[in-house]
Design a protein around this motif. Structure first.
Motif, mmCIF file in Angstrom:
data_model
loop_
_atom_site.group_PDB
_atom_site.id
_atom_site.type_symbol
_atom_site.label_atom_id
_atom_site.label_comp_id
_atom_site.label_asym_id
_atom_site.label_seq_id
_atom_site.Cartn_x
_atom_site.Cartn_y
_atom_site.Cartn_z
ATOM 1 N N GLU A 2 5.358 -30.765 6.094
ATOM 2 C CA GLU A 2 5.063 -29.776 7.228
ATOM 3 C C GLU A 2 4.161 -30.728 8.161
ATOM 4 O O GLU A 2 3.075 -31.312 7.565
ATOM 5 C CB GLU A 2 4.244 -28.756 6.617
ATOM 6 C CG GLU A 2 3.924 -27.731 7.695
ATOM 7 C CD GLU A 2 3.192 -26.472 7.175
ATOM 8 O OE1 GLU A 2 3.779 -25.660 6.436
ATOM 9 O OE2 GLU A 2 1.898 -26.687 7.262
ATOM 10 N N ASP A 3 4.599 -30.642 9.429
ATOM 11 C CA ASP A 3 3.553 -31.430 10.474
ATOM 12 C C ASP A 3 2.524 -30.248 11.045
ATOM 13 O O ASP A 3 3.000 -29.038 10.744
ATOM 14 C CB ASP A 3 4.341 -32.018 11.473
ATOM 15 C CG ASP A 3 4.983 -33.364 11.129
ATOM 16 O OD1 ASP A 3 4.423 -33.967 10.247
ATOM 17 O OD2 ASP A 3 6.165 -33.585 11.353
ATOM 18 N N SER A 4 1.711 -30.555 11.972
ATOM 19 C CA SER A 4 1.139 -29.642 12.578
ATOM 20 C C SER A 4 0.958 -30.087 14.209
ATOM 21 O O SER A 4 0.909 -31.123 14.464
ATOM 22 C CB SER A 4 -0.114 -29.270 11.953
ATOM 23 O OG SER A 4 -1.229 -30.523 11.998
ATOM 24 N N ILE A 5 0.660 -29.049 14.940
ATOM 25 C CA ILE A 5 0.168 -29.145 16.178
ATOM 26 C C ILE A 5 -1.008 -28.527 16.581
ATOM 27 O O ILE A 5 -0.996 -27.292 16.464
ATOM 28 C CB ILE A 5 1.316 -29.101 17.299
ATOM 29 C CG1 ILE A 5 1.600 -27.433 17.190
ATOM 30 C CG2 ILE A 5 2.671 -29.879 17.275
ATOM 31 C CD1 ILE A 5 2.823 -27.107 18.477
ATOM 32 N N ALA A 17 6.044 -25.416 22.249
ATOM 33 C CA ALA A 17 5.477 -25.911 21.086
ATOM 34 C C ALA A 17 6.632 -26.846 20.716
ATOM 35 O O ALA A 17 6.559 -28.013 19.967
ATOM 36 C CB ALA A 17 5.264 -24.738 20.125
ATOM 37 N N SER A 21 5.876 -30.879 20.030
ATOM 38 C CA SER A 21 6.236 -31.384 18.676
ATOM 39 C C SER A 21 7.002 -32.515 18.878
ATOM 40 O O SER A 21 7.412 -33.490 17.817
ATOM 41 C CB SER A 21 6.611 -30.403 17.837
ATOM 42 O OG SER A 21 8.041 -29.897 18.104
ATOM 43 N N MET A 23 10.388 -32.114 19.061
ATOM 44 C CA MET A 23 11.609 -31.916 18.434
ATOM 45 C C MET A 23 12.909 -31.519 19.507
ATOM 46 O O MET A 23 13.803 -31.734 19.135
ATOM 47 C CB MET A 23 11.305 -30.467 17.736
ATOM 48 C CG MET A 23 10.785 -30.448 16.576
ATOM 49 S SD MET A 23 10.598 -28.884 15.896
ATOM 50 C CE MET A 23 9.748 -29.019 14.098
ATOM 51 N N THR A 58 3.956 -20.797 11.821
ATOM 52 C CA THR A 58 5.199 -22.068 11.634
ATOM 53 C C THR A 58 6.334 -21.871 12.349
ATOM 54 O O THR A 58 6.600 -20.751 12.634
ATOM 55 C CB THR A 58 5.255 -22.121 10.183
ATOM 56 O OG1 THR A 58 5.906 -21.203 9.618
ATOM 57 C CG2 THR A 58 4.019 -22.389 9.635
ATOM 58 N N ASN A 64 12.981 -29.485 10.382
ATOM 59 C CA ASN A 64 11.545 -29.723 10.504
ATOM 60 C C ASN A 64 10.492 -28.543 10.685
ATOM 61 O O ASN A 64 10.830 -27.910 11.358
ATOM 62 C CB ASN A 64 11.537 -30.936 11.802
ATOM 63 C CG ASN A 64 12.305 -32.210 11.747
ATOM 64 O OD1 ASN A 64 11.890 -32.717 10.646
ATOM 65 N ND2 ASN A 64 12.983 -32.199 12.613
ATOM 66 N N VAL A 66 6.834 -27.213 11.250
ATOM 67 C CA VAL A 66 5.550 -27.432 12.176
ATOM 68 C C VAL A 66 4.657 -26.380 12.153
ATOM 69 O O VAL A 66 5.057 -25.168 12.297
ATOM 70 C CB VAL A 66 5.625 -27.792 13.464
ATOM 71 C CG1 VAL A 66 4.363 -28.152 14.282
ATOM 72 C CG2 VAL A 66 6.731 -29.176 13.492
ATOM 73 N N VAL A 68 1.211 -24.440 13.613
ATOM 74 C CA VAL A 68 0.075 -24.434 14.742
ATOM 75 C C VAL A 68 -1.200 -24.375 14.349
ATOM 76 O O VAL A 68 -1.339 -23.325 13.415
ATOM 77 C CB VAL A 68 0.665 -23.189 15.432
ATOM 78 C CG1 VAL A 68 -0.474 -23.015 16.832
ATOM 79 C CG2 VAL A 68 2.073 -23.348 16.188
#
Length: 74
Positions: A2-5, A17, A21, A23, A58, A64, A66, A68
């Motif tokens: 899990e990534d985050s922005i 978003a 990110s 994507m 999310t 992928n 991500v 928030v």
């Protein structure tokens, strides 16, 4: 994985978003993948590009995930 922005405002729109990110490469591409039902928000398929995402939401595309997060300004 899990990534985050981080966001400055109270929310970010789904299309923005996806671009932030990395994507997707453009708003047009974001619109296509969202309206085709390829994006999930909080584990549910979302077809509205203008869907507002808030901290702790999310979104997922192409395997992928991500999250928030609210950016802490110094």
């Amino acid at each position: 994985m899990e990534d985050s922005i981080p966001i400055h405002d109270d929310f970010i729109k789904l299309g923005q978003a996806l671009k932030l990110s990395g994507m997707v490469g453009s708003g047009v591409e974001a619109k296509i993948v969202i309206t085709d039902g390829e994006v999930k928000v909080n584990d549910e398929v979302e077809v509205r590009r203008g869907r507002k995402l808030y901290p702790d939401d999310t979104f997922e595309f192409d395997g992928n995930l991500v999250k928030v997060v609210k950016r802490d300004d110094p």
